[in-house]
Design a protein around this motif. Structure first.
Motif, mmCIF file in Angstrom:
data_model
loop_
_atom_site.group_PDB
_atom_site.id
_atom_site.type_symbol
_atom_site.label_atom_id
_atom_site.label_comp_id
_atom_site.label_asym_id
_atom_site.label_seq_id
_atom_site.Cartn_x
_atom_site.Cartn_y
_atom_site.Cartn_z
ATOM 1 N N LEU A 104 30.999 28.404 33.713
ATOM 2 C CA LEU A 104 31.113 29.552 33.031
ATOM 3 C C LEU A 104 30.975 28.934 31.662
ATOM 4 O O LEU A 104 30.191 29.792 30.926
ATOM 5 C CB LEU A 104 32.669 30.255 33.108
ATOM 6 C CG LEU A 104 32.813 31.498 32.111
ATOM 7 C CD1 LEU A 104 31.820 32.490 32.322
ATOM 8 C CD2 LEU A 104 34.299 31.755 32.019
ATOM 9 N N ALA A 105 31.420 27.938 31.302
ATOM 10 C CA ALA A 105 31.171 27.363 29.633
ATOM 11 C C ALA A 105 29.779 27.148 29.478
ATOM 12 O O ALA A 105 29.234 27.755 28.469
ATOM 13 C CB ALA A 105 31.727 26.180 29.588
ATOM 14 N N LEU A 106 29.187 26.666 30.474
ATOM 15 C CA LEU A 106 27.450 26.310 30.205
ATOM 16 C C LEU A 106 26.669 27.709 29.956
ATOM 17 O O LEU A 106 26.095 27.962 29.179
ATOM 18 C CB LEU A 106 26.905 25.635 31.283
ATOM 19 C CG LEU A 106 27.506 23.976 31.049
ATOM 20 C CD1 LEU A 106 26.725 23.322 32.322
ATOM 21 C CD2 LEU A 106 27.155 23.374 29.808
ATOM 22 N N PRO A 107 26.543 28.551 30.918
ATOM 23 C CA PRO A 107 25.880 29.870 30.562
ATOM 24 C C PRO A 107 26.657 30.667 29.412
ATOM 25 O O PRO A 107 25.514 31.134 28.793
ATOM 26 C CB PRO A 107 26.270 30.539 31.988
ATOM 27 C CG PRO A 107 26.945 29.685 32.924
ATOM 28 C CD PRO A 107 27.371 28.561 32.268
ATOM 29 N N MET A 108 27.554 30.605 29.345
ATOM 30 C CA MET A 108 28.217 31.246 28.061
ATOM 31 C C MET A 108 27.687 30.746 26.706
ATOM 32 O O MET A 108 27.204 31.204 25.811
ATOM 33 C CB MET A 108 29.867 31.413 27.982
ATOM 34 C CG MET A 108 30.338 32.211 28.958
ATOM 35 S SD MET A 108 30.036 34.026 28.707
ATOM 36 C CE MET A 108 31.149 34.217 27.305
ATOM 37 N N ALA A 109 27.842 29.521 26.745
ATOM 38 C CA ALA A 109 27.291 28.585 25.578
ATOM 39 C C ALA A 109 25.773 28.825 25.236
ATOM 40 O O ALA A 109 25.499 28.887 24.212
ATOM 41 C CB ALA A 109 27.777 27.196 25.445
ATOM 42 N N GLY A 110 25.083 29.005 26.379
ATOM 43 C CA GLY A 110 23.668 29.356 26.200
ATOM 44 C C GLY A 110 23.484 30.731 25.518
ATOM 45 O O GLY A 110 22.138 31.067 25.154
ATOM 46 N N LEU A 111 24.298 31.651 25.868
ATOM 47 C CA LEU A 111 23.858 32.989 25.446
ATOM 48 C C LEU A 111 24.583 33.186 23.979
ATOM 49 O O LEU A 111 24.111 34.309 23.465
ATOM 50 C CB LEU A 111 24.699 33.854 26.375
ATOM 51 C CG LEU A 111 24.426 33.841 27.974
ATOM 52 C CD1 LEU A 111 25.132 34.880 28.650
ATOM 53 C CD2 LEU A 111 22.748 34.599 27.804
ATOM 54 N N LEU A 112 25.468 32.511 23.509
ATOM 55 C CA LEU A 112 26.303 32.773 22.350
ATOM 56 C C LEU A 112 25.394 32.414 21.055
ATOM 57 O O LEU A 112 25.026 31.172 21.131
ATOM 58 C CB LEU A 112 27.768 32.158 22.281
ATOM 59 C CG LEU A 112 28.621 32.535 23.518
ATOM 60 C CD1 LEU A 112 29.776 31.760 23.423
ATOM 61 C CD2 LEU A 112 28.895 34.125 23.248
ATOM 62 N N PRO A 113 25.143 32.879 20.074
ATOM 63 C CA PRO A 113 24.663 32.625 18.852
ATOM 64 C C PRO A 113 25.780 31.478 18.203
ATOM 65 O O PRO A 113 27.147 31.505 18.436
ATOM 66 C CB PRO A 113 24.817 33.808 17.837
ATOM 67 C CG PRO A 113 25.129 34.993 18.625
ATOM 68 C CD PRO A 113 25.752 34.712 19.816
ATOM 69 N N PRO A 114 25.161 30.463 17.404
ATOM 70 C CA PRO A 114 26.098 29.499 16.772
ATOM 71 C C PRO A 114 27.309 30.115 16.142
ATOM 72 O O PRO A 114 27.210 31.026 15.601
ATOM 73 C CB PRO A 114 25.139 28.826 15.663
ATOM 74 C CG PRO A 114 23.897 29.300 16.192
ATOM 75 C CD PRO A 114 23.903 30.464 16.967
ATOM 76 N N THR A 115 28.315 29.416 16.190
ATOM 77 C CA THR A 115 29.763 29.599 15.501
ATOM 78 C C THR A 115 30.306 31.044 15.831
ATOM 79 O O THR A 115 30.912 31.639 15.021
ATOM 80 C CB THR A 115 29.602 29.396 14.222
ATOM 81 O OG1 THR A 115 28.745 30.504 13.579
ATOM 82 C CG2 THR A 115 29.089 28.044 13.845
#
Length: 176
Positions: free
Chosen positions: A27-38
């Motif tokens: 879950l962490a990797l796909p979410m991190a790839g979708l989220l804008p920085p900060t």
């Protein structure tokens, strides 16, 4: 609640367990790839050791914690977030309709909800399914249920593997 906590306390989910980190990375990797920085998020149902929050903070995001047993920070339920993550949480919901209304109310338009839970395949498989044998698992969801939630809350939805679901609120929807 104490009996339920005693069962949760048996889980050995810690940041130095490579298997647990691999599990959460789904879950962490796909979410991190979708989220804008900060981006600012909430780990809803974080448990006693908020490992997923730490992983997402490692990607540069700010993550607040909420768990009714281990991190009962109700003040964190008074604002909206760019994302919310729930790993192995929704199967514990006593009132799923109320909980999902709360979750989607906490997500900004265009924001994300990342969920990890085992999905029901069908009635025959359910009878043999180990997941239902956990006495704290009281709500079960299927792919059609998740599609219904996406429609109900005006979200795009993506199923990643068998147990990771990511929903994005329509960015043109007004906040609740």
């Amino acid at each position: 609640m104490e009996a339920e906590k005693a069962i949760y306390d048996l889980h050995q989910n810690c940041a130095d367990d490579a298997g647990y980190l691999k599990f959460l990375s789904r879950l962490a990797l796909p979410m991190a790839g979708l989220l804008p920085p900060t981006s600012e998020g909430l780990d809803y149902g974080c448990g006693p050791g908020p490992v997923l929050a730490g992983m997402l903070e490692g990607y540069g995001h700010r993550v607040k914690l909420y768990d009714p047993i281990y991190a009962d920070h109700r003040q964190h339920l008074q604002q909206q977030y760019d994302f919310i993550v729930c790993t192995e949480v929704i199967e514990h919901f006593r009132e799923p309709g109320r909980e999902f209304a709360r979750l989607f109310g906490l997500i900004r338009p265009g924001g994300w909800l990342g969920v990890m839970t085992k999905l029901v395949i069908g009635p025959d498989a359910f009878s043999r399914w180990h997941y239902k044998n956990d006495p704290t698992h009281i709500a079960f969801f299927s792919r059609p249920t998740m599609l219904w939630l996406a429609e109900r809350y005006d979200c795009a939805i993506e199923f990643i593997g068998n147990d990771v679901i990511i929903l994005q609120r329509n960015p043109h929807r007004r906040s609740n």
